[in-house]
Design an enzyme around this catalytic site. Structure first.
Site, PDB file in Angstrom:
ATOM      1  N   LYS A 125      -8.689  62.109   1.191  1.00 12.74           N
ATOM      2  CA  LYS A 125      -8.932  63.284   2.017  1.00 12.74           C
ATOM      3  C   LYS A 125      -8.747  64.560   1.195  1.00 12.74           C
ATOM      4  O   LYS A 125      -8.032  64.563   0.191  1.00 12.74           O
ATOM      5  CB  LYS A 125      -7.947  63.319   3.193  1.00 12.74           C
ATOM      6  N   ARG A 179      -9.814  51.564  12.420  1.00 16.29           N
ATOM      7  CA  ARG A 179     -10.532  50.439  13.042  1.00 16.29           C
ATOM      8  C   ARG A 179     -10.230  49.124  12.342  1.00 16.29           C
ATOM      9  O   ARG A 179     -10.310  48.064  12.942  1.00 16.29           O
ATOM     10  CB  ARG A 179     -12.025  50.746  13.052  1.00 16.29           C
TER      11      ARG A 179
END
Length: 498
Positions: free
Chosen positions: A279, A353
């Site tokens: 990130k 996920r």
């Protein structure tokens, strides 16, 4: 803080402060009128001179009001009567409690709970007032060497109801609101802790302690046990971290033995760097909040235990960090999930996920009635819904409607998003059963579609709380959402919600 319910006239209350409302423009509510009558128009004379218009969020503190037994009277602006709804009610209570806490009022009797709110019962008003009051006085300062001190903080709060026959339902609603507030406080505390303190091990320790305190069943699966089961999707996220992953299972058995449990699954990424798909540095500190899904389901099971709800509830938390490192999963790697389905990891920052899919498959062994997962899953959901509504997806429209209704009831709103088969095409992979991302468009939907592939055997809903789990800026901090939504859902299932 101590809370109680009372029925009585405001001018007869012996307390540090009595709180009543004023609608715009300068219209006294019934409790304010009763005080004004006892005070021989003292309050209305002050208002007539322009000291109080009644605008929402404004206050006027009066001392030594004649004809009353209290030390002070706090007038709280409610805005226009025809526009007074849930949001305005909650803001008025928040304003009242904040003012009482900051002005040295040791105790207060709040008559705002007598004010009608369209389509809401007295139980709703009391329940929400309890939640809002606890939220207002919440502080997270345990890591500061000097605490944020409040002069003579508010110690006791009494909510007034108009009729004596409302006392019993109001007492029950008060207890519910306080339990929900405690669950929210737990979720906030866990979310606000930095990643060096709130590790997967710390979450497991907190779950174990909560199980001992509230009589829950607790199981913690270690890395070796996850490997033996085949949770290689979850473990692929943990590979770059020195912190060992934990798989937490808590069970509250308040219902009948034969009743199938409701299962809540919370994403527990205690810090998310993005892994190899690193990130940007800006605001990466807020990735300590990537375990707010886990925090919220732990807060929900605590609230359920405090309320002694007649339901069976299982909470599952897959907990790990997502870090870069020599052994970290790389973009393009293919991993095998607990279900046996293979996943091409195109972006290691779509890690939530990957841990949730194994947890959802694990949930099958409980033969659940319903499974709801909660996750700070996608920035795309923030773009779509902002910080107002949680994204709601489900393979069952009836469940989606029920959750949306409970969100409205709790004033913790969610918005039903599509989960159409058309979007599944975006997850195609040339090298595995599916990719873990679906490209630039419909990111919140394709993330939910990914999870849907692991929920074929039960009724399921997914709550994407990426926009609602915490606030940035001057008010930075965890919100405790969606604990209110989830607890209202449990209350409804238990037949305890009017």
């Amino acid at each position: 803080m101590e809370f109680s319910i009372k029925s009585g006239s405001p001018e007869k209350q012996r307390s540090a402060c009595v709180v009543v409302g004023v609608h715009e423009p300068r219209k006294l509510t019934l409790p304010a009128e009763l005080l004004d009558n006892a005070a021989r128009s003292y309050i209305s004379d002050i208002i007539r001179r322009g000291d109080m218009e009644g605008k929402l969020g404004t206050t006027l503190l009066l001392h030594n009001v004649p004809g009353t037994l209290c030390d002070r009277v706090l007038l709280v602006g409610l805005g226009k009567e025809k526009e007074f709804r849930e949001k305005e009610y909650c803001q008025a209570v928040r304003t009242a409690v904040k003012t009482l806490n900051e002005t040295g009022s040791f105790d207060g009797v709040v008559f705002l709970t007598e004010i009608p709110v369209k389509k809401r019962t007295v139980s709703w008003r009391v329940r929400q007032a309890a939640i809002v009051a606890q939220e207002t006085v919440y502080r997270f300062d345990q890591l500061k060497s000097k605490k944020d001190e409040v002069r003579r903080p508010l110690r006791k709060l009494t909510f007034a109801v108009e009729r004596r026959n409302e006392l019993t339902p109001a007492e029950e609603a008060l207890n519910q609101g306080l339990a929900i507030a405690e669950g929210m406080a737990l979720a906030k505390n866990l979310g606000n802790l930095p990643g060096n303190l709130c590790t997967p091990t710390y979450l497991a320790e907190q779950a174990t302690a909560m199980a001992q305190e509230h009589g829950l069943e607790c199981q913690i699966l270690e890395k070796a046990e996850m490997e033996a089961l085949g949770m290689f999707s979850l473990l692929s996220v943990a590979r770059g971290s020195h912190q060992p992953p934990k798989f937490i299972v808590l069970q509250y058995k308040g219902g009948k033995k034969e009743e199938k449990p409701l299962v809540l699954v919370g994403k527990g990424i205690t810090f998310d760097t993005g892994g190899i798909s690193l990130k940007p540095a800006a605001e990466m500190d807020e990735m300590k909040y990537d375990m707010c899904g886990a925090a919220s389901v732990l807060g929900t099971i605590k609230a359920a235990a405090l309320m002694k709800l007649p339901v069976n509830l299982t909470v599952i938390v897959p907990a790990t960090e997502n870090m870069p490192g020599g052994s970290a999963t790389k973009p393009g790697d293919v991993v095998t999930s607990l279900s046996g389905q293979t996943i091409e990891v195109l972006n290691t920052d779509a890690e939530g996920r990957l841990v949730l899919c194994d947890a959802l498959t694990y949930a099958e062994r409980f033969e659940p009635e319903t499974v709801i997962d909660v996750a700070t899953l996608t920035g795309a959901c923030v773009v779509a819904l902002g910080a107002v509504a949680t994204g709601l997806f489900s393979n069952n429209d009836s469940l989606a409607r029920e959750l949306a209704h409970c969100g409205d009831e709790a004033f913790d709103r969610a918005w039903h998003m599509p989960l159409w088969e058309d979007y599944q095409e975006l997850l195609k992979s040339n090298f595995a059963d599916m990719a873990n991302i679906g490209g630039r468009y419909a990111g919140a939907i394709t993330a939910a579609c990914f999870l849907a592939r692991f929920t074929k055997k039960f009724e399921w809903a997914h709550l994407d709380i990426a926009g609602t789990a915490w606030k940035s800026g001057a008010d930075k901090g965890a919100t405790g959402r969606p604990v209110p939504l989830l607890t209202h859902y449990l209350l409804k299932r238990a037949g305890k919600l009017d």
